[in-house]
Scaffold this active site. Structure first.
Site, PDB file in Angstrom:
ATOM      1  N   TYR A  55       0.829  -1.208   0.000  1.00 31.10           N
ATOM      2  CA  TYR A  55       0.000   0.000   0.000  1.00 31.10           C
ATOM      3  C   TYR A  55       0.867   1.264   0.000  1.00 31.10           C
ATOM      4  O   TYR A  55       1.862   1.343   0.724  1.00 31.10           O
ATOM      5  CB  TYR A  55      -0.960   0.007   1.188  1.00 31.10           C
ATOM      6  CG  TYR A  55      -2.135  -0.955   1.037  1.00 31.10           C
ATOM      7  CD1 TYR A  55      -2.384  -1.618  -0.165  1.00 31.10           C
ATOM      8  CD2 TYR A  55      -3.007  -1.200   2.093  1.00 31.10           C
ATOM      9  CE1 TYR A  55      -3.447  -2.493  -0.316  1.00 31.10           C
ATOM     10  CE2 TYR A  55      -4.081  -2.077   1.958  1.00 31.10           C
ATOM     11  CZ  TYR A  55      -4.294  -2.723   0.748  1.00 31.10           C
ATOM     12  OH  TYR A  55      -5.353  -3.593   0.622  1.00 31.10           O
ATOM     13  N   SER A 158      -6.757 -13.644   0.112  1.00 31.78           N
ATOM     14  CA  SER A 158      -7.545 -12.544  -0.447  1.00 31.78           C
ATOM     15  C   SER A 158      -7.702 -12.780  -1.946  1.00 31.78           C
ATOM     16  O   SER A 158      -6.737 -13.162  -2.617  1.00 31.78           O
ATOM     17  CB  SER A 158      -6.826 -11.217  -0.183  1.00 31.78           C
ATOM     18  OG  SER A 158      -7.572 -10.148  -0.697  1.00 31.78           O
ATOM     19  N   SER A 210     -13.587  -2.469  -0.931  1.00 37.10           N
ATOM     20  CA  SER A 210     -14.236  -1.540  -1.887  1.00 37.10           C
ATOM     21  C   SER A 210     -15.759  -1.683  -1.887  1.00 37.10           C
ATOM     22  O   SER A 210     -16.383  -1.819  -2.950  1.00 37.10           O
ATOM     23  CB  SER A 210     -13.659  -1.719  -3.299  1.00 37.10           C
ATOM     24  OG  SER A 210     -12.355  -1.194  -3.371  1.00 37.10           O
ATOM     25  N   CYS A 211     -16.338  -1.610  -0.698  1.00 37.55           N
ATOM     26  CA  CYS A 211     -17.799  -1.725  -0.558  1.00 37.55           C
ATOM     27  C   CYS A 211     -18.517  -0.601  -1.290  1.00 37.55           C
ATOM     28  O   CYS A 211     -19.665  -0.747  -1.700  1.00 37.55           O
ATOM     29  CB  CYS A 211     -18.172  -1.681   0.928  1.00 37.55           C
ATOM     30  SG  CYS A 211     -17.343  -2.941   1.900  1.00 37.55           S
ATOM     31  N   LEU A 212     -17.838   0.542  -1.439  1.00 35.37           N
ATOM     32  CA  LEU A 212     -18.443   1.697  -2.119  1.00 35.37           C
ATOM     33  C   LEU A 212     -17.824   1.867  -3.509  1.00 35.37           C
ATOM     34  O   LEU A 212     -17.824   2.965  -4.077  1.00 35.37           O
ATOM     35  CB  LEU A 212     -18.241   2.965  -1.275  1.00 35.37           C
ATOM     36  CG  LEU A 212     -18.715   2.849   0.183  1.00 35.37           C
ATOM     37  CD1 LEU A 212     -18.348   4.100   0.984  1.00 35.37           C
ATOM     38  CD2 LEU A 212     -20.222   2.613   0.239  1.00 35.37           C
ATOM     39  N   GLY A 214     -14.817   1.962  -4.327  1.00 33.36           N
ATOM     40  CA  GLY A 214     -13.684   2.891  -4.317  1.00 33.36           C
ATOM     41  C   GLY A 214     -14.128   4.341  -4.506  1.00 33.36           C
ATOM     42  O   GLY A 214     -13.353   5.190  -4.924  1.00 33.36           O
ATOM     43  N   PHE A 218     -20.513   7.031  -5.855  1.00 30.19           N
ATOM     44  CA  PHE A 218     -21.023   8.397  -5.728  1.00 30.19           C
ATOM     45  C   PHE A 218     -20.798   9.229  -6.985  1.00 30.19           C
ATOM     46  O   PHE A 218     -21.501  10.193  -7.215  1.00 30.19           O
ATOM     47  CB  PHE A 218     -20.327   9.114  -4.552  1.00 30.19           C
ATOM     48  CG  PHE A 218     -20.412   8.334  -3.278  1.00 30.19           C
ATOM     49  CD1 PHE A 218     -21.554   8.385  -2.503  1.00 30.19           C
ATOM     50  CD2 PHE A 218     -19.362   7.528  -2.873  1.00 30.19           C
ATOM     51  CE1 PHE A 218     -21.647   7.647  -1.347  1.00 30.19           C
ATOM     52  CE2 PHE A 218     -19.449   6.792  -1.710  1.00 30.19           C
ATOM     53  CZ  PHE A 218     -20.590   6.847  -0.943  1.00 30.19           C
TER      54      PHE A 218
END
Ligand code: NAP
Length: 298
Positions: A55, A158, A210-212, A214, A218
């Protein structure tokens, strides 16, 4: 206060929601600011932090460790997750990105994570991505060595398929405790391809990244119908934001995924907590699925 949940029958206990640190460097926080953020989410009950060696081009874990160094006692109040197995071009000597699950690499990477995170153990280490050249016996050797030395308490994977999970599990003397996979209304494959079924079968909890989407949930115009449906359901169930509905939609899955929050804004992290008390009925759950996919169930 946020609930806690056991990842597996013999696994660690994590907070029901997790803070993800992939985007840490984008937040531009000083070590003191980051320390405050960490303390704030621990106070909310989010004690589990998700990391990976790569990361921030191999810099996030060190930035996190620099904050923990300011208050070392915090470590005892947290569970730290890291990952290894990807090599990116950000590291000198890697002209091409690749996967790497050799014994020595896994042990070395975990030790680096310990040093960067300023800790002497990881609660959980994951193989980040399936490696076509993975020799399951070698991974097992690395995991056993890290476990014996007390450097890593639990292990998982993962983005693994059920077959890849089963292969690695077959070589291990202890149970893998999770498969961390992408789950969101805008990315639903794991829900029906056997990945979450395997978790339910083995009574292990997936971690959801990444539930949204990333942040694309929106911003992308293609998701307007989904946003509209999330808003309708939000009103019906008393949610304050569409994110809360998304987290509740994910937690409604019978394998009980643990959503990883990707925000660096404490008010968004705090707002996510309400999701644990929201319950979607079947029709609401399927309306969101349909709005995201654009078609009804067959
Ligand atoms: P995400 O929650 O889908 O996306 C986070 C992004 O959405 C942030 O940029 C955040 O910005 C933005 N966001 C959140 N709420 C918003 C709102 N109301 N309006 C506009 N933007 C909003 O999660 P993610 O960061 O992609 O992933 C979460 C974690 O999963 C990572 O940190 C990492 O730990 C893990 N992960 C694992 C893998 C894997 O392969 N295992 C892959 C990817 C990620 P703000 O910061 O401004 O709120």
């Amino acid at each position: 206060m946020l609930n806690r949940i056991k990842l597996a029958p013999q696994g660690p206990e994590f907070s029901r929601l997790i803070c993800g640190y992939w985007r840490l460097l984008e937040w531009g926080m000083s070590p003191q600011k980051l320390l405050t953020f960490i303390e704030q989410h621990i106070e909310l009950g989010i004690t589990t932090a998700d990391h990976a060696d790569i990361y921030g081009d191999y810099a996030c874990e060190k930035a996190f460790g620099d904050a923990i160094r300011l208050k070392p006692s915090l470590r005892q109040r947290m569970e730290l997750v890291s990952k290894c197995g990807i090599a990116t071009t950000a590291k000198p000597g890697n002209p091409i990105g690749h996967y790497i699950t050799d014994r020595n690499h896994i042990v070395h990477s975990a030790e680096q994570s310990l040093s960067h995170l300023h800790t002497d153990y990881l609660d959980l280490l994951l193989i980040h991505r399936p490696d076509p050249l993975m020799d399951a016996d070698e991974v097992s050797e690395a995991f056993v060595a890290l476990h014996k030395s007390g450097k890593v308490r639990h292990f998982g994977v993962s983005n693994f398929t059920p077959a890849q999970f089963t292969l690695l599990q077959s070589r291990l003397p202890f149970s893998l405790v999770t498969n961390q996979v992408e789950i969101s209304p805008i990315h639903q494959p794991a829900i029906l391809d056997g990945t979450l079924d395997q978790c339910q079968q083995l009574r292990i909890k997936p971690m959801a990244w990444s539930c949204l989407g990333g942040g694309r949930l929106f911003s992308d115009s293609e998701f307007q119908p989904l946003r509209d449906e999330l808003q309708s359901v939000a009103q019906e169930i008393g949610a304050e934001t569409i994110e809360q509905v998304v987290f509740a939609w994910i937690m409604r899955l019978p394998s009980s995924p643990l959503p990883i929050i990707g925000s660096g804004k404490i008010e968004r992290v705090s707002s996510a907590l309400k999701a644990q008390s929201l319950v979607l009925n079947r029709q609401q759950w399927f309306r969101i699925r349909k709005a995201a996919l654009g078609y009804d169930v067959p």
